[in-house]
Design a protein around this motif. Structure first.
Motif, PDB file in Angstrom:
ATOM      1  N   ILE A  15      47.564 -72.294  10.145  1.00 45.71           N
ATOM      2  CA  ILE A  15      48.806 -72.089  10.882  1.00 45.71           C
ATOM      3  C   ILE A  15      49.492 -70.864  10.299  1.00 45.71           C
ATOM      4  CG2 ILE A  15      50.110 -73.666   9.392  1.00 45.71           C
ATOM      5  CD1 ILE A  15      51.733 -74.456  11.888  1.00 45.71           C
ATOM      6  N   ASP A  44      49.889 -81.532  11.511  1.00 45.20           N
ATOM      7  CA  ASP A  44      50.166 -82.346  12.690  1.00 45.20           C
ATOM      8  C   ASP A  44      51.623 -82.271  13.121  1.00 45.20           C
ATOM      9  OD1 ASP A  44      47.525 -83.346  12.802  1.00 45.20           O
ATOM     10  OD2 ASP A  44      48.007 -84.935  11.360  1.00 45.20           O
ATOM     11  N   VAL A  45      52.534 -82.059  12.204  1.00 42.77           N
ATOM     12  CA  VAL A  45      53.959 -82.221  12.526  1.00 42.77           C
ATOM     13  C   VAL A  45      54.789 -80.958  12.325  1.00 42.77           C
ATOM     14  CG1 VAL A  45      53.863 -84.680  11.990  1.00 42.77           C
ATOM     15  CG2 VAL A  45      54.523 -83.077  10.200  1.00 42.77           C
ATOM     16  N   LEU A  46      54.217 -79.895  11.783  1.00 38.41           N
ATOM     17  CA  LEU A  46      55.000 -78.692  11.543  1.00 38.41           C
ATOM     18  C   LEU A  46      55.486 -78.073  12.852  1.00 38.41           C
ATOM     19  CD1 LEU A  46      53.017 -76.901   8.689  1.00 38.41           C
ATOM     20  CD2 LEU A  46      55.427 -77.570   8.603  1.00 38.41           C
ATOM     21  N   ASP A  47      56.779 -77.806  12.920  1.00 40.93           N
ATOM     22  CA  ASP A  47      57.371 -77.059  14.022  1.00 40.93           C
ATOM     23  C   ASP A  47      58.663 -76.437  13.499  1.00 40.93           C
ATOM     24  OD1 ASP A  47      59.321 -79.087  14.021  1.00 40.93           O
ATOM     25  OD2 ASP A  47      58.363 -80.159  15.679  1.00 40.93           O
ATOM     26  N   GLU A  48      59.392 -75.760  14.358  1.00 44.02           N
ATOM     27  CA  GLU A  48      60.597 -75.085  13.909  1.00 44.02           C
ATOM     28  C   GLU A  48      61.628 -76.057  13.344  1.00 44.02           C
ATOM     29  OE1 GLU A  48      61.472 -72.000  13.478  1.00 44.02           O
ATOM     30  OE2 GLU A  48      59.537 -71.228  14.105  1.00 44.02           O
ATOM     31  N   TRP A  67      52.943 -68.150  10.132  1.00 44.47           N
ATOM     32  CA  TRP A  67      54.388 -68.022  10.292  1.00 44.47           C
ATOM     33  C   TRP A  67      54.770 -66.557  10.224  1.00 44.47           C
ATOM     34  CZ3 TRP A  67      56.474 -72.413  11.834  1.00 44.47           C
ATOM     35  CH2 TRP A  67      55.829 -73.607  11.491  1.00 44.47           C
ATOM     36  N   SER A  94      48.298 -76.922   4.747  1.00 42.33           N
ATOM     37  CA  SER A  94      48.849 -77.878   5.709  1.00 42.33           C
ATOM     38  C   SER A  94      47.917 -79.024   6.058  1.00 42.33           C
ATOM     39  CB  SER A  94      49.234 -77.144   6.995  1.00 42.33           C
ATOM     40  OG  SER A  94      48.097 -76.545   7.596  1.00 42.33           O
ATOM     41  N   SER A 127      60.980 -78.931  11.710  1.00 38.63           N
ATOM     42  CA  SER A 127      60.559 -79.623  10.487  1.00 38.63           C
ATOM     43  C   SER A 127      60.137 -78.697   9.362  1.00 38.63           C
ATOM     44  CB  SER A 127      59.391 -80.564  10.811  1.00 38.63           C
ATOM     45  OG  SER A 127      58.236 -79.828  11.199  1.00 38.63           O
ATOM     46  N   VAL A 128      59.824 -77.452   9.668  1.00 37.15           N
ATOM     47  CA  VAL A 128      59.159 -76.614   8.678  1.00 37.15           C
ATOM     48  C   VAL A 128      60.025 -76.331   7.458  1.00 37.15           C
ATOM     49  CG1 VAL A 128      59.826 -74.424   9.792  1.00 37.15           C
ATOM     50  CG2 VAL A 128      57.769 -74.536   8.353  1.00 37.15           C
ATOM     51  N   TYR A 143      50.761 -82.214   7.341  1.00 33.14           N
ATOM     52  CA  TYR A 143      51.726 -81.168   7.680  1.00 33.14           C
ATOM     53  C   TYR A 143      51.313 -80.467   8.980  1.00 33.14           C
ATOM     54  CZ  TYR A 143      54.811 -80.844   3.556  1.00 33.14           C
ATOM     55  OH  TYR A 143      55.780 -81.058   2.609  1.00 33.14           O
TER      56      TYR A 143
END
Length: 337
Positions: free
Chosen positions: A228, A101-105, A230, A192, A107-108, A99
Motif C-alpha cells: 500500500i 484490510d482496514v487502512l483508509d484515510e 501513501w 501492513s 484510520s491511518v 492493517y
C-alpha cells in the motif's frame, strides 16, 4: 508427507492438546513462507494452529522470539503449545483484520501512530543478544535475490554481467549506508500485512526472522509498504514523528537527523530491491503469480527516491528503462492468459 497429511496430523495434535474432538481447521492466512496457519474454535475462543515443516522452518526460533517480544510488552501471539519436532504450534489468535484490510484515510493516523509507538518499544527494549547480525554478507545475499530471481530468472538478464558492471558500486553504497546506522532489533517484515488491527494494538506477526541491524529498516518497511502506498508528504510527516520518538527514547542521538533521510532512503531501496526479487521468486519457484503485480509498486519507490542520489544513477537507468517496462509487459500478458 503431503500438505493434506500435515493438516490432518495438525488437527489430531491440536485435539490432543485441547482435550477436544472433531475440531475443524479453516485457513487463516495466505503466508508467503512455507508456514501455514489454520483457525479453530475451542469453546468461545478462536485459536491459531500453525504448521511449520521442520525441514523448512525453525519453530524454536519463532517460540523464542515470541516470548522475548511478549516480555517487553508487545502484542504478539502467545505460545499455548508446541511440538517442535513435528513443527506444530498452537497460538493465540490476534484477529482477522490486518492493517492492510482496514487502512483508509479515517484510520491511518491512529494505526500508524500505534505502529510507530510499537516500533520504538521494539528498538528501545528488545534484547540485543541472541539474534544474528544484519551484516554485510546478509545484505549482499538479499540484493542477490533481486539479480538472481528478478533480473536473471524472471527477465532473462545475466545477473553476473549486471552485478559486475556499474551496479556493483551501487550495491557498495547501499551496504555501506546500512552498516553505518545505529543497530537495533529489526523485525524485517514490519508492514501492513503483518500488523493486526487488534487491541491493544498493533498485533505483530511474522517476527521469527528478527536480527540486529539498521535502525531505519523497519521504519521504511512500514512507511514505504510494498502492499500500500501513501503520498510522500504523509510519509515524511510520519518519519519526522518517528524521529522525535526515537530521539526521546535514546535510540537516535541529537544530530542524527542530518543523516536520517539518507539512511532511510537508501535502506528502503535495498529493501525494495530484495522484496521485488522475492515477489519474482514466489511466482517462479512457488507458482504464486499474484505477487507479480506487487513488483511495479515496490520498484516505484526506487524510481521515486533514487534519482536524488547521483551515485545510484546506474540503478535508476536499469530499473526505469528496462526492468519496470519488462515487468509491466509480463503483468499485462498474464492478465490476458
Amino acid at each position: 508427507m503431503t500438505p493434506d497429511d500435515r493438516r490432518q496430523g495438525l488437527a489430531r495434535w491440536a485435539e490432543a492438546q485441547l482435550g477436544a474432538a472433531g475440531l475443524e481447521l479453516a485457513p487463516a492466512s495466505n503466508d508467503a513462507s512455507f508456514r501455514r496457519y489454520w483457525r479453530l474454535w475451542h469453546g468461545e475462543r478462536s485459536l491459531i494452529a500453525m504448521d511449520a515443516p521442520p525441514e523448512k522452518e525453525d519453530s524454536a526460533r519463532f517460540v523464542r522470539i515470541a516470548e522475548m517480544l511478549r516480555a517487553i510488552g508487545l502484542d504478539v501471539p502467545e505460545i499455548l503449545a508446541a511440538d517442535l519436532e513435528q513443527g506444530f504450534l498452537l497460538i493465540s489468535d490476534l484477529g482477522r483484520a490486518s492493517y492492510l484490510d482496514v487502512l483508509d484515510e479515517a484510520s491511518v493516523g491512529r494505526l500508524y501512530g500505534e505502529a510507530l509507538d510499537a516500533l520504538v518499544v521494539l528498538q528501545a527494549r528488545a534484547p540485543r543478544t541472541g539474534l544474528p547480525p544484519y551484516d554485510e554478507a546478509l545484505l549482499r545475499r538479499e540484493l542477490g535475490i533481486f539479480t538472481e530471481w528478478l533480473l536473471d530468472g524472471l527477465l532473462g538478464r545475466s545477473a553476473a554481467e549486471i552485478e559486475g558492471g556499474p551496479l556493483a558500486a551501487v550495491w557498495d553504497h547501499l551496504v555501506a549506508n546500512a552498516l553505518e546506522q545505529p543497530r537495533v532489533c529489526v523485525h524485517r517484515d514490519f508492514h501492513s500485512r503483518n500488523l493486526m488491527a487488534s487491541a491493544p494494538g498493533p498485533g505483530i506477526l511474522d517476527f521469527q526472522d528478527a536480527v540486529i541491524g539498521p535502525v531505519t529498516y523497519d521504519l521504511v518497511s512500514l512507511l514505504r509498504d510494498c502492499y500500500i502506498a501513501w503520498p510522500p508528504e504523509r510519509v515524511e510527516e510520519w518519519a519526522r514523528g518517528y524521529l522525535d520518538r526515537a530521539q526521546q527514547a535514546g535510540i537516535l542521538r541529537p544530530g542524527d537527523e542530518d543523516r536520517f533521510t539518507r539512511w532511510m532512503d537508501l535502506m528502503g531501496i535495498q529493501r525494495h530491491l530484495k522484496a521485488a526479487g522475492i515477489f519474482a521468486r514466489l511466482k517462479l519457484r512457488d507458482a504464486r503469480p499474484g505477487y507479480l503485480g506487487d513488483i511495479p509498486r515496490t520498484l516505484g519507490y526506487v524510481m521515486t527516491v533514487a534519482p536524488a542520489y547521483p551515485e545510484l544513477a546506474p540503478l535508476v537507468d536499469l530499473v526505469g528503462e528496462q526492468v519496470l517496462p519488462a515487468c509491466n509487459g509480463l503483468i499485462a500478458r498474464q492478465k490476458t492468459d
